[in-house]
Design a protein around this motif. Structure first.
Motif, PDB file in Angstrom:
ATOM      1  N   SER A  88       9.153   2.863  16.103  1.00  0.00           N
ATOM      2  CA  SER A  88       8.517   3.092  14.811  1.00  0.00           C
ATOM      3  C   SER A  88       8.857   3.804  13.887  1.00  0.00           C
ATOM      4  O   SER A  88       8.902   3.267  12.677  1.00  0.00           O
ATOM      5  CB  SER A  88       6.968   3.640  15.100  1.00  0.00           C
ATOM      6  N   LEU A  89       9.579   4.803  13.814  1.00  0.00           N
ATOM      7  CA  LEU A  89      10.220   5.674  12.975  1.00  0.00           C
ATOM      8  C   LEU A  89      11.241   4.866  12.364  1.00  0.00           C
ATOM      9  O   LEU A  89      11.233   4.913  11.020  1.00  0.00           O
ATOM     10  CB  LEU A  89      10.496   7.249  13.568  1.00  0.00           C
ATOM     11  N   PHE A  90      12.155   4.434  13.048  1.00  0.00           N
ATOM     12  CA  PHE A  90      13.166   3.733  12.506  1.00  0.00           C
ATOM     13  C   PHE A  90      12.768   2.268  11.644  1.00  0.00           C
ATOM     14  O   PHE A  90      13.293   2.190  10.663  1.00  0.00           O
ATOM     15  CB  PHE A  90      14.302   3.097  13.541  1.00  0.00           C
ATOM     16  N   ILE A  91      12.029   1.568  12.277  1.00  0.00           N
ATOM     17  CA  ILE A  91      11.218   0.528  11.679  1.00  0.00           C
ATOM     18  C   ILE A  91      10.637   0.725  10.589  1.00  0.00           C
ATOM     19  O   ILE A  91      11.206   0.204   9.161  1.00  0.00           O
ATOM     20  CB  ILE A  91      10.593  -0.358  12.479  1.00  0.00           C
ATOM     21  N   VAL A  92       9.798   1.733  10.466  1.00  0.00           N
ATOM     22  CA  VAL A  92       8.927   2.058   9.171  1.00  0.00           C
ATOM     23  C   VAL A  92      10.232   2.873   8.146  1.00  0.00           C
ATOM     24  O   VAL A  92       9.772   2.462   6.992  1.00  0.00           O
ATOM     25  CB  VAL A  92       7.919   2.985   9.471  1.00  0.00           C
ATOM     26  N   MET A 102       0.924  -1.279   0.123  1.00  0.00           N
ATOM     27  CA  MET A 102       0.033   0.024   0.113  1.00  0.00           C
ATOM     28  C   MET A 102       0.773   1.276  -0.034  1.00  0.00           C
ATOM     29  O   MET A 102       0.308   2.346  -0.221  1.00  0.00           O
ATOM     30  CB  MET A 102      -0.903  -0.177   1.117  1.00  0.00           C
ATOM     31  N   GLY A 103       1.981   1.244   0.292  1.00  0.00           N
ATOM     32  CA  GLY A 103       2.979   2.417   0.259  1.00  0.00           C
ATOM     33  C   GLY A 103       2.881   3.396   1.639  1.00  0.00           C
ATOM     34  O   GLY A 103       3.276   4.547   1.662  1.00  0.00           O
ATOM     35  N   GLY A 104       2.145   2.586   2.471  1.00  0.00           N
ATOM     36  CA  GLY A 104       2.018   3.335   3.743  1.00  0.00           C
ATOM     37  C   GLY A 104       1.212   2.545   4.791  1.00  0.00           C
ATOM     38  O   GLY A 104       0.895   1.431   4.435  1.00  0.00           O
ATOM     39  N   GLY A 105       1.129   3.014   5.743  1.00  0.00           N
ATOM     40  CA  GLY A 105       0.278   2.208   7.176  1.00  0.00           C
ATOM     41  C   GLY A 105       1.032   1.336   7.894  1.00  0.00           C
ATOM     42  O   GLY A 105       0.571   0.794   8.607  1.00  0.00           O
ATOM     43  N   GLY A 106       2.164   1.369   7.641  1.00  0.00           N
ATOM     44  CA  GLY A 106       3.158   0.465   8.496  1.00  0.00           C
ATOM     45  C   GLY A 106       3.229   0.842   9.901  1.00  0.00           C
ATOM     46  O   GLY A 106       3.086   0.023  10.705  1.00  0.00           O
ATOM     47  N   SER A 107       3.214   2.116  10.170  1.00  0.00           N
ATOM     48  CA  SER A 107       3.054   2.617  11.545  1.00  0.00           C
ATOM     49  C   SER A 107       1.999   2.329  12.235  1.00  0.00           C
ATOM     50  O   SER A 107       1.912   2.287  13.558  1.00  0.00           O
ATOM     51  CB  SER A 107       3.370   4.021  11.754  1.00  0.00           C
ATOM     52  N   ILE A 108       0.883   2.277  11.629  1.00  0.00           N
ATOM     53  CA  ILE A 108      -0.402   2.030  12.158  1.00  0.00           C
ATOM     54  C   ILE A 108      -0.418   0.635  12.887  1.00  0.00           C
ATOM     55  O   ILE A 108      -1.215   0.408  13.821  1.00  0.00           O
ATOM     56  CB  ILE A 108      -1.636   1.948  11.005  1.00  0.00           C
ATOM     57  N   LEU A 109       0.348  -0.099  12.313  1.00  0.00           N
ATOM     58  CA  LEU A 109       0.691  -1.607  12.995  1.00  0.00           C
ATOM     59  C   LEU A 109       1.576  -1.577  13.990  1.00  0.00           C
ATOM     60  O   LEU A 109       1.702  -2.273  15.179  1.00  0.00           O
ATOM     61  CB  LEU A 109       0.804  -2.840  11.854  1.00  0.00           C
ATOM     62  N   THR A 110       2.575  -0.787  13.829  1.00  0.00           N
ATOM     63  CA  THR A 110       4.078  -0.861  14.689  1.00  0.00           C
ATOM     64  C   THR A 110       3.693  -0.441  15.992  1.00  0.00           C
ATOM     65  O   THR A 110       4.251  -1.085  17.005  1.00  0.00           O
ATOM     66  CB  THR A 110       5.206   0.027  13.847  1.00  0.00           C
ATOM     67  N   VAL A 111       3.160   0.904  16.047  1.00  0.00           N
ATOM     68  CA  VAL A 111       2.812   1.283  17.508  1.00  0.00           C
ATOM     69  C   VAL A 111       2.104   0.523  18.535  1.00  0.00           C
ATOM     70  O   VAL A 111       2.580   0.198  19.607  1.00  0.00           O
ATOM     71  CB  VAL A 111       2.603   2.976  17.430  1.00  0.00           C
ATOM     72  N   PRO A 112       1.030   0.255  18.058  1.00  0.00           N
ATOM     73  CA  PRO A 112       0.058  -0.581  18.789  1.00  0.00           C
ATOM     74  C   PRO A 112       0.972  -2.096  19.452  1.00  0.00           C
ATOM     75  O   PRO A 112       0.863  -2.395  20.286  1.00  0.00           O
ATOM     76  CB  PRO A 112      -1.103  -0.932  17.968  1.00  0.00           C
ATOM     77  N   LEU A 113       1.709  -2.435  18.359  1.00  0.00           N
ATOM     78  CA  LEU A 113       2.254  -3.966  18.451  1.00  0.00           C
ATOM     79  C   LEU A 113       3.397  -3.658  19.622  1.00  0.00           C
ATOM     80  O   LEU A 113       3.558  -4.456  20.536  1.00  0.00           O
ATOM     81  CB  LEU A 113       3.008  -4.146  17.240  1.00  0.00           C
ATOM     82  N   LEU A 114       3.926  -2.690  19.503  1.00  0.00           N
ATOM     83  CA  LEU A 114       5.375  -2.082  20.424  1.00  0.00           C
ATOM     84  C   LEU A 114       4.665  -1.940  21.685  1.00  0.00           C
ATOM     85  O   LEU A 114       5.120  -2.325  22.669  1.00  0.00           O
ATOM     86  CB  LEU A 114       6.237  -1.075  19.835  1.00  0.00           C
ATOM     87  N   VAL A 115       3.676  -1.118  21.830  1.00  0.00           N
ATOM     88  CA  VAL A 115       2.969  -0.789  23.502  1.00  0.00           C
ATOM     89  C   VAL A 115       2.363  -1.826  23.862  1.00  0.00           C
ATOM     90  O   VAL A 115       2.710  -2.064  25.105  1.00  0.00           O
ATOM     91  CB  VAL A 115       1.899   0.593  22.827  1.00  0.00           C
ATOM     92  N   TYR A 116       1.159  -2.454  23.149  1.00  0.00           N
ATOM     93  CA  TYR A 116       0.370  -3.468  23.828  1.00  0.00           C
ATOM     94  C   TYR A 116       1.151  -4.907  23.861  1.00  0.00           C
ATOM     95  O   TYR A 116       0.594  -5.662  24.670  1.00  0.00           O
ATOM     96  CB  TYR A 116      -0.953  -3.502  23.215  1.00  0.00           C
TER      97      TYR A 116
END
Length: 266
Positions: A47-51, A20-34
């Motif tokens: 998230s910034l580094f990973i994405v 999709m060319g985007g949307g990665g951080s939408i999964l990354t942050v909740p995954l890392l936090v929860y």
């Protein structure tokens, strides 16, 4: 088990970016936090580094295929990456740990960041569920908006990206289509280039304020990079309209989950 779930999520992050060319951080942050239990401030930096690193690999792939408009990409990337860096370097550390504190309610810094992130997710979901790509492209052909008028929007995008650790693909792609007159295919490829520049620059602002677990971060990112190669390959075989609709519904559900978790304790 938590680590296995996290690494499976890392692969999904790459898949989403590749498709999709985007949307990665939408999964990354909740995954890392929860799932991993990482502090929201640190999670947005990770998230910034990973994405960003994952998007860089996807951006190179798209560049080799001729799907990156470098000139339009740099017009957006330069002011936004400056804003992202300043946000991570100065604004995020300056936010007090307790923004609002009364006898009955306290708004913590982490809760505030996750709340803003949930709002961004909600906007992304609405964008994916209701936006008509052909209508956007048609409107773009007749658009002659001056760059000076979209500069505040670019800066606001950079602040948002820096605050919540998001690459901003769902905000960047409309800019590339409307103001860069790019097709959706080229906008997706170019957005990966911009996300990479912005995210890595924003993460550099975090190096002054955060202790980084490099072993975890690099292993997580490596799996995400594998995912983006798979996602880019699969892109030619999937129904993009159905993919966006399904992912939009998923994001909507996740946004509701974050709101309930952070503000209602569910």
């Amino acid at each position: 088990m938590e680590l296995l779930t996290a690494y499976a999520g890392a692969c999904a992050i790459g898949l989403v970016l590749g498709l999709m060319g985007g949307g990665g951080s939408i999964l990354t942050v909740p995954l890392l936090v929860y799932v991993m239990g990482i502090n929201p401030v640190a999670a947005t930096g990770y998230s910034l580094f990973i994405v960003g690193t994952t998007s860089a690999f996807g951006g190179v792939q798209n560049y080799l295929k001729g799907n990156v408009a470098v000139k339009q990409g740099l017009f957006i990337a330069i002011p936004s990456f400056i804003t992202v860096y300043c946000t991570r370097r100065y604004i995020v550390p300056a936010i007090p740990q307790n923004l609002i504190e009364t006898q009955s309610f306290t708004l913590h810094k982490g809760t505030f960041i996750m709340g803003v992130f949930a709002i961004i997710m909600l906007l992304a979901a609405l964008s994916m569920l209701f936006k008509k790509n052909k209508a956007i492209e048609t409107a773009a052909q007749n658009n002659n908006t001056s760059y000076i008028y979209i500069l505040p929007y670019i800066i606001l995008t950079g602040i948002t990206m820096g605050l919540v650790g998001a690459g901003g693909g769902f905000l960047i792609i409309p800019m590339l289509v409307f103001f860069g007159n790019l097709s959706m295919k080229k906008a997706v490829g170019t957005s990966l280039l911009i996300i990479a520049i912005n995210s890595i620059t924003g993460f550099m602002g975090d190096l002054h304020n955060t202790v980084i677990d490099w072993q975890f971060l690099l292993s997580f990112t490596a799996i995400s990079i594998f995912g983006i190669f798979v996602g880019t390959y699969l892109h030619r075989y999937v129904n993009e309209k159905q993919l966006k609709k399904g992912f939009g519904i998923f994001i909507l559900v996740m946004a509701c989950f974050i709101f309930s978790k952070e503000f209602f304790g569910f």
